[in-house]
Write a protein that holds these residues in place. Structure first.
Motif, short mmCIF file in Angstrom:
data_model
loop_
_atom_site.label_atom_id
_atom_site.label_comp_id
_atom_site.label_asym_id
_atom_site.label_seq_id
_atom_site.Cartn_x
_atom_site.Cartn_y
_atom_site.Cartn_z
N THR A 124 0.78 -1.24 -0.03
CA THR A 124 0.07 -0.04 0.00
C THR A 124 0.71 1.25 0.07
O THR A 124 0.40 2.25 0.48
CB THR A 124 -1.11 -0.02 1.47
N HIS A 125 2.21 1.05 -0.46
CA HIS A 125 3.18 1.97 -0.42
C HIS A 125 2.57 3.25 -1.17
O HIS A 125 2.13 3.27 -2.27
CB HIS A 125 4.31 1.59 -0.98
N SER A 126 3.11 4.28 -0.59
CA SER A 126 3.01 5.80 -1.46
C SER A 126 4.36 6.35 -1.25
O SER A 126 5.04 6.26 -0.39
CB SER A 126 2.09 6.63 -0.44
N ALA A 127 4.47 7.25 -2.23
CA ALA A 127 5.72 7.97 -2.51
C ALA A 127 5.96 8.81 -1.48
O ALA A 127 5.12 9.40 -0.95
CB ALA A 127 5.85 8.34 -4.03
N MET A 134 2.45 0.16 3.65
CA MET A 134 3.24 -1.04 3.78
C MET A 134 3.80 -1.53 2.61
O MET A 134 3.00 -1.64 1.58
CB MET A 134 2.68 -2.11 4.88
N THR A 135 4.76 -2.49 2.60
CA THR A 135 5.26 -3.39 1.49
C THR A 135 5.82 -4.62 2.30
O THR A 135 6.69 -4.73 3.14
CB THR A 135 6.35 -2.52 0.72
N PHE A 136 5.38 -5.72 1.34
CA PHE A 136 6.07 -6.89 1.83
C PHE A 136 6.82 -7.41 0.62
O PHE A 136 6.23 -7.46 -0.60
CB PHE A 136 4.97 -8.07 2.34
N GLY A 190 -1.39 7.81 4.62
CA GLY A 190 -1.42 8.26 3.22
C GLY A 190 -1.18 6.94 2.28
O GLY A 190 -0.42 7.13 1.27
N ALA A 191 -1.67 5.85 2.79
CA ALA A 191 -1.48 4.63 1.93
C ALA A 191 -2.43 4.47 0.74
O ALA A 191 -3.51 5.14 0.71
CB ALA A 191 -1.64 3.36 2.85
N ASN A 192 -2.09 4.09 -0.44
CA ASN A 192 -2.69 3.57 -1.43
C ASN A 192 -3.53 2.32 -1.50
O ASN A 192 -3.27 1.61 -0.37
CB ASN A 192 -1.68 3.41 -2.57
N PRO A 193 -4.35 2.12 -2.16
CA PRO A 193 -5.21 0.75 -2.20
C PRO A 193 -4.23 -0.35 -2.24
O PRO A 193 -2.99 -0.21 -2.99
CB PRO A 193 -6.21 0.94 -3.31
N THR A 195 -2.39 -3.27 -3.32
CA THR A 195 -1.71 -3.83 -4.80
C THR A 195 -0.81 -4.94 -4.61
O THR A 195 0.00 -4.96 -3.77
CB THR A 195 -0.77 -2.47 -5.33
N ILE A 196 -1.32 -5.98 -5.34
CA ILE A 196 -0.46 -7.06 -5.27
C ILE A 196 0.31 -7.27 -6.56
O ILE A 196 0.13 -7.02 -7.77
CB ILE A 196 -1.60 -8.67 -5.30
N GLY A 197 1.71 -7.32 -6.41
CA GLY A 197 2.70 -7.51 -7.55
C GLY A 197 3.42 -6.25 -7.99
O GLY A 197 4.40 -6.30 -8.61
N LYS A 198 3.17 -5.15 -6.99
CA LYS A 198 3.80 -4.09 -7.32
C LYS A 198 3.74 -2.96 -6.07
O LYS A 198 2.98 -3.35 -5.11
CB LYS A 198 3.54 -3.26 -8.46
N PHE A 199 4.59 -1.84 -5.85
CA PHE A 199 4.53 -0.98 -4.90
C PHE A 199 2.85 -0.32 -5.45
O PHE A 199 2.42 -0.38 -6.41
CB PHE A 199 5.39 0.31 -5.13
N GLY A 200 2.15 0.04 -4.26
CA GLY A 200 0.84 0.57 -4.20
C GLY A 200 0.97 1.68 -5.11
O GLY A 200 0.02 2.33 -5.73
N ASP A 201 1.94 2.70 -5.12
CA ASP A 201 2.36 3.82 -6.17
C ASP A 201 2.56 3.29 -7.62
O ASP A 201 3.17 4.11 -8.34
CB ASP A 201 2.95 4.72 -5.78
N ASP A 202 2.65 1.95 -7.89
CA ASP A 202 2.88 1.59 -9.16
C ASP A 202 4.33 1.69 -9.51
O ASP A 202 4.75 1.79 -10.73
CB ASP A 202 2.08 2.04 -10.35
N ARG A 203 5.42 1.68 -8.55
CA ARG A 203 6.77 1.43 -8.83
C ARG A 203 7.28 0.32 -8.32
O ARG A 203 6.79 -0.48 -7.66
CB ARG A 203 7.43 2.86 -8.10
#
Length: 255
Positions: A124-127, A134-136, A190-193, A195-203
């Motif tokens: 759900t990472h945001s830049a 958070m990110t795993f 400030g978390a994004n929705p 996301t499975i397979g990438k950072f929440g901010d599409d990075r």
């Protein structure tokens, strides 16, 4: 899909006792690659993965070139996210607060990695420098961050971790078995929705087989956490990886 993914019970005193599953507790979100009814695919490309929690927190991808592939890993169903742009994303669900996060995943990258590679399972990472969300990951090549590769190629692993929503720094939190998980940031600000397979901010990218993800609000009691670990391990044939002394080392949890 093997029989262990179909919910068969255990024989006790001549009777079949139902196996324990996450359906026996309240979950925030639950994604299960072994349940074909939850996966929408065409030609092996997955456009939607339904949430089994009852909260309708499905993740989807409408762009064909960004859809992951439905495949198998060691004979069991898995969703493979490539190292380019595959991702599935929730419409609005962003896990927040204190969370218990469980998953079965395997890295698909040949080591050694290249500096800068990050293989994201979910995020759900945001830049930003504060790293909200958070990110795993199963592997990162940023050697200065002391994160580590933990899921060998072609072999799934069971992971469990408690995420403290008040933490806003790189941290390895809670209990991990049998490998270390890397949890980044907090799950509140400030978390994004999801996301499975990438950072929440599409990075950054994932290069992983993902088989199951379960998210539970709050910190599970030890007995509940161990049930989840036992359920995942036996369902996906990974019980040998459970640590010695684990209560479900020799049999799956039952209801």
């Amino acid at each position: 899909t093997s029989l262990r993914n179909r919910g068969f019970g255990s024989r006790v005193s001549g009777e079949t006792v139902p196996l324990w599953t996450p359906a026996d507790i309240t979950t925030d979100a639950w994604y299960d690659a072994a349940d074909a009814d939850t996966i929408t695919e065409s030609g092996g490309l997955v456009s939607q993965w339904d949430d089994k929690s009852g909260n309708n927190r499905d993740v989807s991808q409408g762009t064909g070139t960004k859809q992951p592939t439905l495949t198998t890993l060691n004979g069991d169903d898995a969703i493979l996210f490539d190292s380019a742009d595959d991702l599935l994303k929730a419409a609005s669900y962003s896990p927040s607060g204190n969370l218990s996060v469980y998953m079965v995943a395997a890295n698909n990258r040949t080591l050694p990695g290249v500096s800068g590679e990050i293989d994201v399972v979910l995020s759900t990472h945001s830049a930003g420098s504060a790293k909200p969300g958070m990110t795993f990951e199963t592997y990162t090549g940023f050697v200065t961050t002391a994160k580590r590769f933990f899921a060998s190629e072609g072999n799934g692993s069971v992971f469990s971790e408690y995420v403290d929503g008040s933490v806003n720094t790189d941290s390895e939190l809670g209990y991990q078995t049998p490998h270390v998980f890397d949890g980044i940031g907090n799950a509140t600000v400030g978390a994004n929705p999801l996301t499975i397979g990438k950072f929440g901010d599409d990075r950054f990218q994932g290069n992983n087989y993902t088989q199951e993800i379960v998210i539970v609000s709050g910190q599970d009691a030890t007995a509940d956490r161990q049930k989840m670990e036992g359920y995942l391990a036996w369902k996906w044939g990974l019980q040998a990886n459970l640590p010695s002394g684990h209560p479900y080392k020799n049999s799956a949890p039952v209801v």
